[in-house]
Design a protein around this motif. Structure first.
Motif, PDB file in Angstrom:
ATOM      1  N   ARG A 163      46.353  30.102  28.630  1.00 24.92           N
ATOM      2  CA  ARG A 163      45.683  28.810  28.532  1.00 24.92           C
ATOM      3  C   ARG A 163      44.340  28.840  29.254  1.00 24.92           C
ATOM      4  N   VAL A 164      44.316  29.408  30.466  1.00 28.37           N
ATOM      5  CA  VAL A 164      43.068  29.483  31.222  1.00 28.37           C
ATOM      6  C   VAL A 164      42.090  30.450  30.566  1.00 28.37           C
ATOM      7  N   LEU A 165      42.613  31.538  29.985  1.00 27.70           N
ATOM      8  CA  LEU A 165      41.750  32.472  29.253  1.00 27.70           C
ATOM      9  C   LEU A 165      40.973  31.740  28.168  1.00 27.70           C
ATOM     10  N   GLY A 166      41.666  30.867  27.448  1.00 31.14           N
ATOM     11  CA  GLY A 166      41.008  30.116  26.389  1.00 31.14           C
ATOM     12  C   GLY A 166      40.042  29.073  26.932  1.00 31.14           C
ATOM     13  N   LYS A 167      40.461  28.343  27.950  1.00 35.98           N
ATOM     14  CA  LYS A 167      39.602  27.296  28.513  1.00 35.98           C
ATOM     15  C   LYS A 167      38.340  27.877  29.131  1.00 35.98           C
ATOM     16  N   ALA A 168      38.491  29.005  29.811  1.00 35.89           N
ATOM     17  CA  ALA A 168      37.355  29.607  30.507  1.00 35.89           C
ATOM     18  C   ALA A 168      36.414  30.314  29.544  1.00 35.89           C
ATOM     19  N   ARG A 169      36.901  30.597  28.357  1.00 36.78           N
ATOM     20  CA  ARG A 169      36.123  31.428  27.406  1.00 36.78           C
ATOM     21  C   ARG A 169      35.656  32.688  28.130  1.00 36.78           C
ATOM     22  N   ALA A 170      36.637  33.354  28.733  1.00 34.17           N
ATOM     23  CA  ALA A 170      36.330  34.516  29.557  1.00 34.17           C
ATOM     24  C   ALA A 170      35.773  35.660  28.731  1.00 34.17           C
ATOM     25  N   GLU A 171      34.883  36.416  29.324  1.00 30.55           N
ATOM     26  CA  GLU A 171      34.292  37.579  28.675  1.00 30.55           C
ATOM     27  C   GLU A 171      35.339  38.671  28.506  1.00 30.55           C
ATOM     28  N   PRO A 172      35.221  39.500  27.466  1.00 25.68           N
ATOM     29  CA  PRO A 172      36.225  40.550  27.215  1.00 25.68           C
ATOM     30  C   PRO A 172      36.429  41.496  28.398  1.00 25.68           C
ATOM     31  N   GLN A 173      35.367  41.734  29.190  1.00 20.19           N
ATOM     32  CA  GLN A 173      35.492  42.657  30.331  1.00 20.19           C
ATOM     33  C   GLN A 173      36.479  42.155  31.373  1.00 20.19           C
ATOM     34  N   ALA A 174      36.782  40.853  31.336  1.00 20.49           N
ATOM     35  CA  ALA A 174      37.693  40.291  32.323  1.00 20.49           C
ATOM     36  C   ALA A 174      39.070  40.944  32.246  1.00 20.49           C
ATOM     37  N   LEU A 175      39.498  41.308  31.053  1.00 22.93           N
ATOM     38  CA  LEU A 175      40.814  41.946  30.890  1.00 22.93           C
ATOM     39  C   LEU A 175      40.832  43.313  31.557  1.00 22.93           C
ATOM     40  N   ASP A 176      39.725  44.032  31.489  1.00 21.34           N
ATOM     41  CA  ASP A 176      39.645  45.323  32.171  1.00 21.34           C
ATOM     42  C   ASP A 176      39.652  45.123  33.681  1.00 21.34           C
ATOM     43  N   THR A 177      39.035  44.041  34.135  1.00 22.02           N
ATOM     44  CA  THR A 177      39.059  43.707  35.561  1.00 22.02           C
ATOM     45  C   THR A 177      40.492  43.508  36.038  1.00 22.02           C
ATOM     46  N   LEU A 178      41.293  42.801  35.254  1.00 17.21           N
ATOM     47  CA  LEU A 178      42.695  42.567  35.630  1.00 17.21           C
ATOM     48  C   LEU A 178      43.449  43.887  35.773  1.00 17.21           C
ATOM     49  N   ARG A 179      43.134  44.842  34.927  1.00 16.21           N
ATOM     50  CA  ARG A 179      43.807  46.144  34.983  1.00 16.21           C
ATOM     51  C   ARG A 179      43.527  46.849  36.308  1.00 16.21           C
ATOM     52  N   LYS A 180      42.358  46.604  36.901  1.00 12.94           N
ATOM     53  CA  LYS A 180      41.964  47.266  38.148  1.00 12.94           C
ATOM     54  C   LYS A 180      42.301  46.447  39.399  1.00 12.94           C
ATOM     55  N   LEU A 181      42.861  45.267  39.200  1.00 11.17           N
ATOM     56  CA  LEU A 181      43.063  44.359  40.323  1.00 11.17           C
ATOM     57  C   LEU A 181      44.086  44.898  41.321  1.00 11.17           C
ATOM     58  N   ASN A 182      43.702  44.858  42.605  1.00 11.78           N
ATOM     59  CA  ASN A 182      44.571  45.215  43.728  1.00 11.78           C
ATOM     60  C   ASN A 182      45.009  46.676  43.726  1.00 11.78           C
ATOM     61  N   LYS A 183      44.119  47.546  43.234  1.00 14.67           N
ATOM     62  CA  LYS A 183      44.390  48.980  43.224  1.00 14.67           C
ATOM     63  C   LYS A 183      43.269  49.715  43.952  1.00 14.67           C
ATOM     64  N   PRO A 184      43.548  50.910  44.496  1.00 21.51           N
ATOM     65  CA  PRO A 184      42.495  51.664  45.185  1.00 21.51           C
ATOM     66  C   PRO A 184      41.282  51.885  44.295  1.00 21.51           C
ATOM     67  N   LYS A 185      40.088  51.701  44.868  1.00 18.24           N
ATOM     68  CA  LYS A 185      38.805  51.806  44.166  1.00 18.24           C
ATOM     69  C   LYS A 185      38.730  50.827  42.998  1.00 18.24           C
ATOM     70  N   GLY A 186      39.489  49.752  43.127  1.00 18.13           N
ATOM     71  CA  GLY A 186      39.430  48.673  42.154  1.00 18.13           C
ATOM     72  C   GLY A 186      38.895  47.421  42.810  1.00 18.13           C
TER      73      GLY A 186
END
Length: 761
Positions: free
Chosen positions: A25-48
């Protein structure tokens, strides 16, 4: 009380498909950029990228998806493709006065700020200004203002590097006016816990969570505020541990959980029951509940001793490591059960059942949130929790200790590197040695002092490193007037918020990059670091392109303000530090060598590096050199008397918000949709007061200070709450809180027990 099925509270589990739906729901409301999904993949990981929302720790043994619903929403919301350009403010209907009519959600929905802005009073609009002009004008105003009348506030988000330089800026400028968002949430921990065990932070590490036998859980909501904690709670239940919860509100994250990272659990809907016992304590009733638990433990020990059985209490620990136990034990033995039941709102049987879990558990962790700290006697709540854990030596050993759950992602770390209004908390001698100036030694303003200074006109200028302070603090109507009366307001921000809409005589919005974006300086893309709730330091490096080429990093903005506002000093190398944040980390290590030794070499360690905690080693940095057992002078933590028609109001966050950021109007755990203008109330209290479920009412602040505080247009919602306790949303209800309604020791606003009356509209 009515059957729970008649009330709106959701029976669905935390996590599961609801969590995925919330993120979508927030993804749609925010009209988030596609790169945001790649950001989530790196979240809370070393060198992320370390999560920009809460301060829950990052495990060394991370999963493929090491983020939660709350963290994902924060990233998606900030990764919006919408832009708030200077053209927005030039449009018809977009004067500052007109924008005040918009809701908080709608202000942020305008998108990322793209250019530095200056308030033009003649047109009542923000207009573009060049960075050079903005810094020069801000520096000129700061030089003209009395040093003691300027405040440097930090929201708890900026990294350690920018935070260190921000504190250095304030002290080189000439004051210690460095309040921080901790003042409004966990300052009771920083002050109250430090007083009794000598440390201002929690004592557990991530490994302790896997070794504990039981959690005693007070006033915190993991389902909304720290969902990654749910995995640790589930792990404890899977290995047969116990969770005993004390909270006035039934929070679904503490009832049941479906692991969204388990395909089997998602397909089958397999739920894990979280709390073995759930005790709906009265708002402000935790002191009595904890005294009752201690009373049962002490009585059990007395009986065991008399019968020649193994002792229940760890007397060796108490003798070697604490002061004051005997006096407290006498108090507990004499405590009257009728009083304890009245003040806690719980039965003797329920309290005895809870205490039995504690007696049987070898290792116990005490978890708490703002439900324990935000009272006029919140420090007493913490002191009672210390008493409770000390009875069986549950401090300073594996699998046991204190676990405050903090909100802002670097709120603890900012304090660690010098953002503090108390001069005694900062190694001023080191600053003098490193930078060749004499730092001020007089204590600065706490946020309450700053707010009162705005009310009476003493505060003339405010620089805000992030945040939405006008919306976040109590006494909102008075705050808006005081904020707008200043000579200078400077907000370092990513999005438009309500604080921008009450500009001072000279007002600037300085847009910054987000944590997920590249921070390109002379030395390349820069790394920043943060500290989580468990005192672990982790590196984070953004990879996305900034939302606008006109943005600057928080650190660069701080450095440029410093260059414009301060007299030249060859030891203050702002340009060099901006070009290479590693040099700033060297300074932090030189200033705090015990905590940050090997800083640049250790910052990419998986899970972060531990900066240590003396209480964990049973080294008590208190006046006595021991942990202090406190005998309470009262059995509740509220600062007012109960009277006919007066209720205790709790402020809450919804499932669709993070602090003052409102993502939407869908609070799925509470079954409240489409609005935040509600007051939750026990159905028997509704009937007794002569109201009806669904009726529109007005809340009236009932502080005895002669100031009128009202919030109208609220719909009454029958809800499972203790009698006499009502609940509404933060920050909307802040208008009802008097600025002086705060913890007596730490000055933390008492937002979890506000005296109010209810009127029909």
């Amino acid at each position: 009380m009515s059957d729970k099925d008649e009330l709106p509270h959701s029976e669905g589990p935390a996590g599961g498909w609801g969590s995925l739906e919330g993120m979508t729901r927030v993804l749609g409301k925010a009209r988030a950029e596609p790169q945001a999904l790649d950001t989530l993949r790196k979240l809370n990981k070393p060198k992320g990228i370390m999560c920009p929302s809460c301060a829950w720790p990052k495990p060394a043994n991370y999963k493929a998806f090491e983020f939660c619903e709350n963290g994902a929403k924060a990233v998606l919301w900030e990764s919006t493709s919408d832009r708030c350009t200077p053209d927005f403010f030039a449009q018809e209907g977009h004067t500052v006065t007109e924008l005040r009519e918009r809701r908080d959600h709608d202000l942020e929905k305008t998108g990322r700020l793209t250019h530095p802005l200056r308030y033009d009073a003649d047109t009542d609009r923000y207009v573009p200004v060049s960075w050079d002009e903005a810094f020069a004008q801000i520096g000129e105003r700061l030089k003209a203002l009395p040093k003691k009348d300027v405040v440097f506030y930090a929201s708890g988000h900026a990294g350690l590097e920018a935070s260190y330089l921000y504190a250095l800026l304030a002290r080189a400028y000439g004051n210690n006016n460095l309040p921080q968002s901790s003042n409004m949430c966990h300052e009771t921990t920083s002050v109250g816990l430090k007083k009794v065990i000598g440390t201002p932070v929690g004592t557990v590490t991530f490994d302790d969570l896997d070794m504990t036998d039981a959690y005693f859980y007070f006033g915190q909501n993991p389902g909304t505020n720290s969902p990654r904690f749910l995995h640790n709670l589930k792990n404890l239940k899977d290995r047969g541990g116990k969770i005993v919860t004390f909270n006035p509100v039934i929070e679904q994250g503490l009832v049941s959980f479906v692991n969204p990272q388990s395909p089997l659990d998602m397909l089958t809907g397999k739920e894990t029951k979280i709390s073995d016992q759930y005790h709906q304590v009265r708002a402000g009733g935790d002191v009595a509940a904890l005294v009752a638990l201690c009373k049962v433990v002490i009585e059990a020990d007395d009986t065991a001793t008399a019968e020649g059985k193994p002792q229940v209490i760890d007397h060796q620990f108490l003798q070697e490591h604490t002061n004051g136990f005997e006096e407290f034990a006498v108090f507990c033995r004499d405590a009257d059960w009728a009083e304890l039941k009245t003040e806690s709102g719980l039965t003797e049987a329920a309290l005895r059942e809870a205490a039995q879990v504690y007696i049987e558990a070898e290792r116990v962790i005490g978890v708490y949130g703002m439900g324990l700290t935000q009272h006029t006697h919140g420090s007493l709540n913490l002191a009672m929790l210390v008493n409770f854990l000390c009875l069986r030596g549950n401090v300073g050993r594996e699998g046991a200790g204190f676990c405050p759950v903090r909100g802002h992602s670097n709120v603890q770390g900012q304090r660690t590197v010098g953002i503090a209004e108390k001069a005694s908390l900062v190694p001023l001698d080191k600053l003098r040695e490193l930078f060749g100036f004499d730092p001020p030694t007089e204590d600065g303003m706490h946020i309450v002092d700053a707010v009162e200074g705005l009310f009476d006109g003493r505060v003339k200028g405010f620089v805000s490193l992030g945040g939405n302070l006008v919306r976040a603090v109590p006494d909102q109507e008075r705050m808006e007037k005081g904020w707008a009366s200043q000579d200078l307001t400077v907000c370092i921000s990513t999005k438009l918020n309500r604080s921008h809409l009450f500009p001072g005589k000279h007002a600037y919005i300085l847009p910054c990059i987000s944590r997920t974006e590249r921070d390109e300086q002379k030395g390349g893309n820069q790394t920043i670091t943060t500290e989580d709730s468990f005192s672990m330091i982790s590196a984070t490096i953004g990879r996305r392109e900034p939302a606008s080429p006109h943005l600057k990093s928080e650190l660069e903005i701080v450095a440029e303000i410093a260059k414009a506002a301060l007299d030249p000093n060859p030891n203050l190398k702002w340009d060099e530090w901006t070009g290479d944040y590693g040099l700033v980390r060297d300074l932090i290590e030189a200033t705090y060598p015990d905590d940050f030794h090997g800083y640049n070499q250790r910052m990419y360690q998986a899970g972060g590096f531990y900066r240590g905690n003396p209480a964990r080693e049973r080294i008590w940095k208190t006046e006595s050199g021991k942990a202090e057992i406190t005998t309470p002078e009262r059995l509740n933590s509220i600062g007012f008397d109960d009277r006919e028609g007066r209720y205790r109001l709790i402020t809450l966050r919804s499932n669709d918000q993070f602090n003052t950021t409102i993502y939407g109007y869908h609070d799925r755990f509470r079954g409240i949709e489409g609005t935040r203008d509600v007051l939750m109330m026990n159905p028997k209290d509704i009937a007794e007061a002569g109201f009806k479920d669904g009726q529109i009412i007005r809340l009236v602040g009932d502080a005895d200070d002669g100031v009128e505080r009202k919030l109208g247009g609220l719909k009454l919602v029958a809800y499972r709450l203790p009698r006499g306790t009502v609940a509404g949303y933060y920050p909307e209800c802040n208008v009802l809180i008097a600025a002086n309604h705060h913890d007596r020791l730490s000055k933390t606003p008492a937002s979890k027990s506000i005296p109010v009356r209810i009127e029909a509209e």
